[in-house]
Design an enzyme around this catalytic site. Sequence first.
Site, PDB file in Angstrom:
ATOM      1  N   HIS A 107       0.824  -1.001  -0.205  1.00  0.00           N
ATOM      2  CA  HIS A 107       0.074  -0.031  -0.105  1.00  0.00           C
ATOM      3  C   HIS A 107       0.317   1.043   0.123  1.00  0.00           C
ATOM      4  O   HIS A 107       1.839   1.033   0.645  1.00  0.00           O
ATOM      5  CB  HIS A 107      -1.121  -0.381   1.371  1.00  0.00           C
ATOM      6  CG  HIS A 107       0.246  -0.143   2.813  1.00  0.00           C
ATOM      7  ND1 HIS A 107       0.066  -1.450   2.552  1.00  0.00           N
ATOM      8  CD2 HIS A 107       0.350   0.570   3.045  1.00  0.00           C
ATOM      9  CE1 HIS A 107       1.020  -1.392   3.944  1.00  0.00           C
ATOM     10  NE2 HIS A 107       1.129  -0.126   4.611  1.00  0.00           N
ATOM     11  N   HIS A 109       1.134   5.227   0.815  1.00  0.00           N
ATOM     12  CA  HIS A 109       0.195   6.851   2.306  1.00  0.00           C
ATOM     13  C   HIS A 109       0.614   7.960   1.577  1.00  0.00           C
ATOM     14  O   HIS A 109       1.444   8.078   1.394  1.00  0.00           O
ATOM     15  CB  HIS A 109       1.029   6.092   3.509  1.00  0.00           C
ATOM     16  CG  HIS A 109       1.304   5.127   3.864  1.00  0.00           C
ATOM     17  ND1 HIS A 109       0.616   5.055   5.292  1.00  0.00           N
ATOM     18  CD2 HIS A 109       1.861   3.946   4.202  1.00  0.00           C
ATOM     19  CE1 HIS A 109       0.272   3.895   6.089  1.00  0.00           C
ATOM     20  NE2 HIS A 109       1.997   3.091   5.041  1.00  0.00           N
TER      21      HIS A 109
HETATM   22  P1  5GP Z   1       2.086  -0.184   7.355  1.00  0.00           P
HETATM   23  O1  5GP Z   1       3.011   0.565   8.321  1.00  0.00           O
HETATM   24  O2  5GP Z   1       2.207  -1.088   6.770  1.00  0.00           O
HETATM   25  O3  5GP Z   1       2.969   0.752   5.809  1.00  0.00           O
HETATM   26  O4  5GP Z   1       1.162   1.048   7.089  1.00  0.00           O
HETATM   27  C1  5GP Z   1      -0.526   0.055   7.439  1.00  0.00           C
HETATM   28  C2  5GP Z   1      -1.371   1.304   7.973  1.00  0.00           C
HETATM   29  O5  5GP Z   1      -2.876   1.009   8.328  1.00  0.00           O
HETATM   30  C3  5GP Z   1      -1.040   2.006   9.341  1.00  0.00           C
HETATM   31  O6  5GP Z   1      -1.522   3.216   8.875  1.00  0.00           O
HETATM   32  C4  5GP Z   1      -2.027   1.685  10.203  1.00  0.00           C
HETATM   33  O7  5GP Z   1      -3.271   3.069  10.391  1.00  0.00           O
HETATM   34  C5  5GP Z   1      -3.535   1.195   9.295  1.00  0.00           C
HETATM   35  N1  5GP Z   1      -4.187   0.209   9.493  1.00  0.00           N
HETATM   36  C6  5GP Z   1      -4.187  -0.494  10.407  1.00  0.00           C
HETATM   37  N2  5GP Z   1      -5.593  -0.579  11.043  1.00  0.00           N
HETATM   38  C7  5GP Z   1      -6.698  -0.548  10.251  1.00  0.00           C
HETATM   39  C8  5GP Z   1      -7.692  -0.313  10.111  1.00  0.00           C
HETATM   40  O8  5GP Z   1      -8.448  -1.828  10.710  1.00  0.00           O
HETATM   41  N3  5GP Z   1      -8.222   0.427   9.074  1.00  0.00           N
HETATM   42  C9  5GP Z   1      -7.644   1.547   8.043  1.00  0.00           C
HETATM   43  N4  5GP Z   1      -8.142   1.904   7.531  1.00  0.00           N
HETATM   44  N5  5GP Z   1      -6.267   1.400   8.362  1.00  0.00           N
HETATM   45  C10 5GP Z   1      -5.404   0.439   9.126  1.00  0.00           C
END
Ligand code: 5GP
Length: 145
Positions: A107, A109
Amino acid sequence: MSLHGAYDPDNIFAKILRGEIPSVKVWEDDDVLAFMDVFPQSEGHVLVVSKTSQARNLLEIEPEVLTKLTVAVQRTARAVEKALKPDGLSLMQFNGEAGGQTVFHLHFHIIPRWGDRAMKGHGHAPMAEAEQLQALAARIAAELD
Ligand code: 5GP
């Protein structure tokens, strides 16, 4: 979780894509979904994922899927800029646990930035109210080209 390994079909974003847990959607088509991060690092923090790929990170994604995903990121970022008028935008994308990744479905951001507001740390932001996220998603969606 290293950079290499099997895709977990029960990761949070896979569950969101299957509609098993709720999310606040900004827009979607057959290939991508843009939805609000429930722990926003700043107001208007949006995530963009592929609906068709099981790539866990940038190293794994099929180039043709990545093309659609990055075009979707740009489309979404343009709408965020029009809707929220930030001073800047941070695009972030983490790979592997040691790289800061916590959900292992690739993903991007999109994080609006304002010169006079600090961005919350990755993994350190409180959960947002659903109503606030819905209002932001509607404002962003209204500006999509
Ligand atoms: P990563 O750390 O993998 O780059 O980002 C994962 C993102 O997913 C984080 O920014 C976190 O806030 C978001 N996130 C985690 N759980 C959920 C969820 O249940 N729903 C949504 N919409 N975002 C989530």
